[in-house]
Design a protein around this motif. Structure first.
Motif, PDB file in Angstrom:
ATOM      1  N   ARG A 184       0.819  -1.212   0.000  1.00  0.00           N
ATOM      2  CA  ARG A 184       0.000   0.000   0.000  1.00  0.00           C
ATOM      3  C   ARG A 184       0.851   1.260   0.000  1.00  0.00           C
ATOM      4  NH1 ARG A 184      -4.870  -1.287   4.374  1.00  0.00           N
ATOM      5  NH2 ARG A 184      -5.798  -3.047   3.234  1.00  0.00           N
ATOM      6  N   GLU A 185       2.023   1.197   0.633  1.00  0.00           N
ATOM      7  CA  GLU A 185       2.884   2.371   0.722  1.00  0.00           C
ATOM      8  C   GLU A 185       3.861   2.409  -0.451  1.00  0.00           C
ATOM      9  OE1 GLU A 185       4.825   2.886   4.445  1.00  0.00           O
ATOM     10  OE2 GLU A 185       3.120   2.163   5.606  1.00  0.00           O
ATOM     11  N   ASP A 186       4.176   3.622  -0.903  1.00  0.00           N
ATOM     12  CA  ASP A 186       5.189   3.782  -1.943  1.00  0.00           C
ATOM     13  C   ASP A 186       6.518   3.206  -1.463  1.00  0.00           C
ATOM     14  OD1 ASP A 186       3.432   5.083  -3.631  1.00  0.00           O
ATOM     15  OD2 ASP A 186       3.972   7.074  -2.915  1.00  0.00           O
ATOM     16  N   GLY A 187       7.229   2.550  -2.369  1.00  0.00           N
ATOM     17  CA  GLY A 187       8.539   2.017  -2.019  1.00  0.00           C
ATOM     18  C   GLY A 187       8.492   0.654  -1.371  1.00  0.00           C
ATOM     19  N   SER A 188       7.355  -0.032  -1.455  1.00  0.00           N
ATOM     20  CA  SER A 188       7.229  -1.372  -0.883  1.00  0.00           C
ATOM     21  C   SER A 188       6.931  -2.364  -1.998  1.00  0.00           C
ATOM     22  CB  SER A 188       6.108  -1.401   0.161  1.00  0.00           C
ATOM     23  OG  SER A 188       5.892  -2.713   0.633  1.00  0.00           O
ATOM     24  N   SER A 189       7.786  -3.361  -2.166  1.00  0.00           N
ATOM     25  CA  SER A 189       7.614  -4.323  -3.255  1.00  0.00           C
ATOM     26  C   SER A 189       7.719  -5.746  -2.735  1.00  0.00           C
ATOM     27  CB  SER A 189       8.684  -4.107  -4.331  1.00  0.00           C
ATOM     28  OG  SER A 189       9.963  -4.484  -3.838  1.00  0.00           O
ATOM     29  N   THR A 191      13.157   3.506   2.591  1.00  0.00           N
ATOM     30  CA  THR A 191      12.897   4.640   3.479  1.00  0.00           C
ATOM     31  C   THR A 191      13.942   5.713   3.200  1.00  0.00           C
ATOM     32  OG1 THR A 191      14.213   3.569   5.223  1.00  0.00           O
ATOM     33  CG2 THR A 191      11.817   3.301   5.323  1.00  0.00           C
ATOM     34  N   ALA A 192      13.640   6.948   3.628  1.00  0.00           N
ATOM     35  CA  ALA A 192      14.569   8.059   3.393  1.00  0.00           C
ATOM     36  C   ALA A 192      14.570   9.006   4.571  1.00  0.00           C
ATOM     37  CB  ALA A 192      14.179   8.815   2.118  1.00  0.00           C
ATOM     38  N   ASP A 243      15.697  -2.009   2.526  1.00  0.00           N
ATOM     39  CA  ASP A 243      15.701  -3.230   3.330  1.00  0.00           C
ATOM     40  C   ASP A 243      15.096  -4.362   2.517  1.00  0.00           C
ATOM     41  OD1 ASP A 243      16.536  -2.734   6.297  1.00  0.00           O
ATOM     42  OD2 ASP A 243      15.334  -0.979   5.753  1.00  0.00           O
ATOM     43  N   LEU A 244      15.831  -5.460   2.426  1.00  0.00           N
ATOM     44  CA  LEU A 244      15.386  -6.624   1.664  1.00  0.00           C
ATOM     45  C   LEU A 244      15.183  -7.793   2.626  1.00  0.00           C
ATOM     46  CD1 LEU A 244      17.877  -6.223  -1.301  1.00  0.00           C
ATOM     47  CD2 LEU A 244      15.437  -5.693  -1.337  1.00  0.00           C
ATOM     48  N   SER A 291       9.136   2.640  -7.289  1.00  0.00           N
ATOM     49  CA  SER A 291       7.811   3.056  -6.809  1.00  0.00           C
ATOM     50  C   SER A 291       7.892   4.013  -5.618  1.00  0.00           C
ATOM     51  CB  SER A 291       6.986   1.823  -6.413  1.00  0.00           C
ATOM     52  OG  SER A 291       7.553   1.171  -5.295  1.00  0.00           O
ATOM     53  N   PHE A 292       9.101   4.313  -5.166  1.00  0.00           N
ATOM     54  CA  PHE A 292       9.265   5.166  -3.985  1.00  0.00           C
ATOM     55  C   PHE A 292       9.033   6.636  -4.324  1.00  0.00           C
ATOM     56  CE2 PHE A 292      12.086   7.710  -1.175  1.00  0.00           C
ATOM     57  CZ  PHE A 292      11.448   7.436   0.029  1.00  0.00           C
TER      58      PHE A 292
END
Length: 289
Positions: free
Chosen positions: A51-56, A70-71, A145-146, A169-170
């Protein structure tokens, strides 16, 4: 990549069966029952987003990896005052594979992160200067983070795809600079101002080969193939055929002719994976809008 004490150990008959199948350009994958794939074929690849940007989340055969970006604003390195930073971290849980030990990252996790980090840094795929907010004072520091959810073999390629999909996608918060000295930074809430995508010039794709003897090579090895392979080589290349890194593991040597063959194959595979990532990201953006 070295897996520790609880790794699957093939019997003589299992090893003989896998090797004979490979010599006939056939492979048996657990996730596809008794359906065969060829030596230079990837397993089914699926890329999805949270649902959040940057999550795959990436599924490559039975291998599953989740990526999360994250940033935060930090002070830049002195020798690179106009550039942001990017770091890769991996977590190998015993839930994904009994050979992974809980606690601090082991040698396998560090090696996995290093290979992916090198491909990204050497290719300069992410525009680091675009992450600069105030030169010498504030830059964006990206962290990927993987998390390995299931180890079905070839963690490098799956984790690399998860990292690229998450980065693609982030969206980072928009900043404005003001104040009397012109160096006061305001980070805007995403509800007030739309976050900004990263500037990514191209996608450095990791393509891993396992080799069995001088001429027998396969793409995207399963964990069972990894258990009997003579060695492994990972080529990081983009869809244009630009090579950024070559990583070799294992005791067996590789002939120059085999390396050149792998480079040609890797370029074709990179184009395929790049297309899959871009389509997945476009679909995610469309559904979100």
């Amino acid at each position: 990549m070295a897996m520790e004490h609880l790794r699957w150990r093939p019997t003589v008959n299992e090893r003989d069966f896998i090797e004979r199948a490979l010599q006939s350009n056939l492979r048996v994958d657990d996730d596809r029952s008794f359906d065969f794939r060829r030596s230079l074929e990837f397993r089914p690849l699926n890329i999805s987003f949270g649902r959040e940007d940057g999550s795959s989340e990436v599924q490559l055969g039975e291998t599953r990896v989740m990526g999360y970006v994250t940033a935060q604003l930090v002070q830049p390195y002195r020798d690179r005052p106009n550039e942001g930073t990017l770091a890769i971290f991996t977590e190998l849980s015993p839930m994904a594979d009994p050979s992974f030990e809980p606690g601090r990252p082991g040698e396998s996790a560090i090696e996995l992160a290093r290979v992916i980090d090198r491909g990204l840094s050497e290719s300069r795929a992410v525009d680091m200067e675009s992450l600069c907010v105030v030169p010498g004072k504030y830059v964006w520091s990206l962290r990927v983070d993987l998390h390995i959810l299931d180890n079905g073999g070839n963690l490098i390629d799956a984790a690399n795809i998860a990292a690229l999909a998450a980065l693609s996608s982030f969206r980072r918060p928009e900043c404005t600079i003001g104040g009397e000295d012109g160096q006061q930074v305001t980070v805007h809430d995403p509800k007030v101002r739309d976050p900004l995508p990263l500037t990514i010039h191209h996608l450095p794709i990791a393509v891993t080969f396992a080799y069995f003897g001088e001429d027998n090579i396969v793409v995207d090895p399963t964990c069972k193939e990894e258990a009997i392979m003579g060695g492994r080589m990972t080529v990081t290349v983009n869809s244009n055929g630009d090579v950024y890194a070559i990583e070799k593991a294992g005791e067996e040597g590789v002939m120059p002719s085999v390396i050149m063959k792998c480079l040609r194959i890797a370029s074709d595979k990179a184009a395929y994976v790049t297309s899959k990532i871009k389509i997945a990201v476009e679909n995610y953006a469309t559904e979100k809008d």
